[in-house]
Design a protein around this motif. Structure first.
Motif, mmCIF file in Angstrom:
data_model
loop_
_atom_site.group_PDB
_atom_site.id
_atom_site.type_symbol
_atom_site.label_atom_id
_atom_site.label_comp_id
_atom_site.label_asym_id
_atom_site.label_seq_id
_atom_site.Cartn_x
_atom_site.Cartn_y
_atom_site.Cartn_z
ATOM 1 N N ASN A 134 -10.762 -58.525 -21.139
ATOM 2 C CA ASN A 134 -10.778 -57.926 -19.802
ATOM 3 C C ASN A 134 -10.131 -58.935 -18.856
ATOM 4 O O ASN A 134 -10.765 -59.911 -18.466
ATOM 5 C CB ASN A 134 -12.233 -57.634 -19.407
ATOM 6 N N GLU A 153 -18.864 -55.630 -12.104
ATOM 7 C CA GLU A 153 -18.143 -55.884 -10.843
ATOM 8 C C GLU A 153 -17.828 -54.567 -10.132
ATOM 9 O O GLU A 153 -17.822 -54.502 -8.905
ATOM 10 C CB GLU A 153 -16.866 -56.695 -11.140
ATOM 11 N N GLY A 187 -20.117 -61.850 -21.537
ATOM 12 C CA GLY A 187 -20.730 -62.797 -20.594
ATOM 13 C C GLY A 187 -20.555 -64.204 -21.115
ATOM 14 O O GLY A 187 -21.314 -64.651 -21.968
ATOM 15 N N LEU A 235 -16.712 -58.345 -25.212
ATOM 16 C CA LEU A 235 -15.829 -58.064 -24.082
ATOM 17 C C LEU A 235 -15.646 -59.407 -23.370
ATOM 18 O O LEU A 235 -16.621 -59.996 -22.894
ATOM 19 C CB LEU A 235 -16.461 -57.016 -23.159
#
Ligand code: PGA
Length: 251
Positions: free
Chosen positions: A9, A97, A212, A232
């Protein structure tokens, strides 16, 4: 067996020129990692160029967001068919976000997930608790509500295509990773919720990524947990070597 999926990402980073340099680096090193699905999620502006650059490779393209409507007066927004046209197979939805800065609710994420699936895209639906939730013992309540709300009304068939990303908000971009045991506990809990919402087959088949502060140094242990199916990746996906090392952590 669930096939691990590692997605980068890139958030609001990389001009087209910088994106192409990064893709070049990734392509040079990614050889036969066919045991893991690799997805790159550049900003909208670089989707076309990155899509071209990865043609003929096993790397897939994803967008970071989309609007739920098919078209119309939504200034600044982008629809599912538009990103499909550029070669996207995936779309990240409900990233923390987006939830935090753009006020996306579970209801909005749910509409987007349905629109993405209808357009033939695979949604990567993000969920995760805040630090205050965790400290208040509310992790399962918060994550459970997000999973139920964001995936409400999907058919079992659609759910089998969907990917979930568990991303504790306190671990995103902070350098604080959830311990493998902490992450595993929530992933197992998400499968329990999926079983209640759908059935055992769905619960055991859906891929759930962890996100994370994943780095090359912690990827292998996280991805080695029984209910974690890849990751991710934000910051560590912006550099070819660290992203590749993380992909290898899923092999
Ligand atoms: P991070 O971001 O890897 O930089 O913590 C992950 C994400 O936000 O998807």
């Amino acid at each position: 067996m669930r096939k691990p999926i590692v997605a980068g990402n890139w958030k609001m980073n990389k001009t087209v020129a910088d994106a192409l340099k990064l893709v070049d680096g990734i392509k040079q090193q990614l050889k036969d990692e066919s045991k893991v699905d690799v997805v790159l999620c550049p900003p909208f502006t670089a989707l076309a160029a990155v899509g071209e650059a990865i043609k003929g490779t096993k790397i897939d393209l994803g967008a970071q967001n989309m609007h739920a409507e098919k078209s119309g007066a939504f200034t600044g927004e982008v629809a599912a068919d538009m990103i499909r046209e550029l070669g996207c197979h995936y779309v990240i939805l409900g990233h923390s976000e987006r939830r935090q800065y753009f006020k996306e609710s579970d209801e909005i994420v749910n509409k987007k997930a349905k629109a993405a699936l209808a357009a033939g895209l695979i949604p990567i639906v993000c969920v995760g608790e805040l630090l205050a939730d965790r400290e208040g013992g509310k992790t399962e309540a918060v994550v459970g509500t997000q999973v139920r709300g964001s995936l409400a009304g999907l058919s079992a068939n659609d759910m089998l295509k969907t990917v979930i990303a568990y991303e504790p908000v306190w671990a995103i971009g902070t350098g604080k990773t959830a311990s493998p045991a902490q992450a595993q506990e929530v992933h197992a809990f998400i499968r329990k919720v999926l079983k209640e919402m759908f059935d055992e087959t769905v619960a055991q088949s859906v891929r759930i990524q962890y996100g994370g502060s994943v780095k090359a140094s912690n990827a292998k242990e996280l991805f080695g947990q029984p209910d974690i199916d890849g990751g991710l990746i934000g910051g560590a996906a912006l550099e070819a070597q660290s992203f590749i090392d993380i992909v290898r952590g899923a092999l």
